[in-house]
Design an enzyme around this catalytic site. Sequence first.
Site, PDB file in Angstrom:
ATOM      1  N   GLY A  50       0.815  -1.220   0.000  1.00  9.93           N
ATOM      2  CA  GLY A  50       0.000   0.000   0.000  1.00  9.93           C
ATOM      3  C   GLY A  50       0.839   1.256   0.000  1.00  9.93           C
ATOM      4  O   GLY A  50       0.340   2.337   0.246  1.00  9.93           O
ATOM      5  N   CYS A  51       2.139   1.121  -0.257  1.00  8.20           N
ATOM      6  CA  CYS A  51       2.995   2.302  -0.293  1.00  8.20           C
ATOM      7  C   CYS A  51       3.546   2.476  -1.695  1.00  8.20           C
ATOM      8  O   CYS A  51       3.905   1.511  -2.352  1.00  8.20           O
ATOM      9  CB  CYS A  51       4.179   2.153   0.648  1.00  8.20           C
ATOM     10  SG  CYS A  51       3.732   1.616   2.285  1.00  8.20           S
TER      11      CYS A  51
END
Lengths: 144, 406
Positions: A50-51
């Site tokens: 999610g980064c």
Amino acid sequence: MSIQETATKIVNEFSLFDDWMDKYNHIIEMGKTLPMIDEKYKTDQYLISGCQSRVWVSAELAEGKVIFKADSDAVITKGIVNLLIRVFSNQAPEEIIDADMSFIDEIGLKEHLSPTRSNGLVSMIKQMKLYAVVFKTKMKEQQA
Amino acid sequence: MSFDVLKIRKDFPALHQQVYGKPLVYFDNAATSQKPEAVINQIAEYYRTINSNVHRGVHYMSQQATDAFEGSRKRIQEYINAANHHEIIITKGATDSINLVANSFGRKFLDENAEVIISSLEHHANIVPWQVICEKQKAKLRVIPVTEAGTLDLKAFEQMINDKTKIVAVGHISNALGVVNPIKKIIAIAHQHNVPVMVDGAQGIVHDSIDVQAMGCDFYCFSSHKFYGPMGVGVLYGKEKWLEEMPPYQTGGEMIKSVTFEKTTYNELPFKFETGTPNVADVIGFKSAIDYIDGIGMESIKAYEDEILDYGIKKLKAIDGVKILADGAPKAGVISFLIDDIHPYDAGTIIDKFGIAVRTGNHCAQPIMDLLCIPGSIRASLAFYNTKDEIDRLAEAIITVKEMFA
């Protein structure tokens, strides 16, 4: 220092800065003192999803306290993850699980808390709290 | 007549706002464009007046809505010079259009002996649907490589295409790098082997005049929202002979001629591929976008965009440490770049604080980023309402980024 005390200290630090550039310069500086994760942990297993940048976080339990280490290929992300490490590291699992994260809002990084932000601050907090849950369970099993 | 960008900017209400106390610079046009007042008004007008379901009612309002909806289809046909209006299929967007072709064409023409060719420069939307259908039909997916200049390797393509190739699916303009592909050459090579070509025109329609008959493509896909129209509307142009042969993609109402529990007969083109109630308001809104663009003229738009792109590339290259990706390749609308060794995420976070909207990351085109061995890039994607002053502001922001991460 308790989680709340560290959080208050960080809020006070950030209150010195009027504009965004000083604030981000402070985050960049914080990235430079990040307790670095051992190279061997820089694998997919420790990668936080999610980064947009890559972030690895490891955790170990020492005398009932959780010690976090991390690294990232982006400087701002390093600073942000170190902010979390300052708050969470060296605390008991239970304290980490129950920690109130509203200080992030107070230091003006609320925008990074939105789940649509690609820096993954939310994922980092979730992962660090998850480590704490695992350690808490292990400690209970050992006591039983 | 010179291109009056300041006058044009007045037509786009969203451009006139402050972000972090600074005037917005919108450089994320390849993700989605802003909408002119005419489009916004048209959508509101539709809901205020003729809103009703299309192709079903005998009543007056439904007839009005159907006429307007079909009017949009004819406008799209005319704009891209398709031979027939029933070759224009209304979809949800370019991704939906590609999925339609991959699934419908794929089920009919792909088997374990078949091959599909895509390219290394594709957006995920023109990779994944083909991967999935190839896996399902046990067909082989082949990929045209890129040269060091960032252009497609046509020699490799010529060696790759063979009797097994059933379709070639390539982008017109790369969203991640802005590289303009030699689409006519690709079509010519494919047609020598009697292989049809689907062009992903999501970026192509925005930056050039499209004449599908002159281009010779078999399919051309695009979205309304990147082309100054509303979100949720896309177009699939397909040659009649292919669309006739292809089975329906989704099933339900509107796409049928007769239904009994024993057998369903499918409707004619284009309705065979348009099941369910379409996004009527936005399809009608899209016509206003085309009218607006046509009013200015794509030739003037292209000339102005090329001018500011050229200015932008020169301006950014003059900054020490800025590296333009695929520099030297023919480009449209996009400056994809890196600053020193600074992570694109770091740079983007700071650029945002200047009120400048850029995109950072892999731009849904991970394979080309992997090939270039970079974690992503910073992408400034331009539209004809952007100005040289805005590019100057980006250049200033980049200099600050360099100072902060020095």
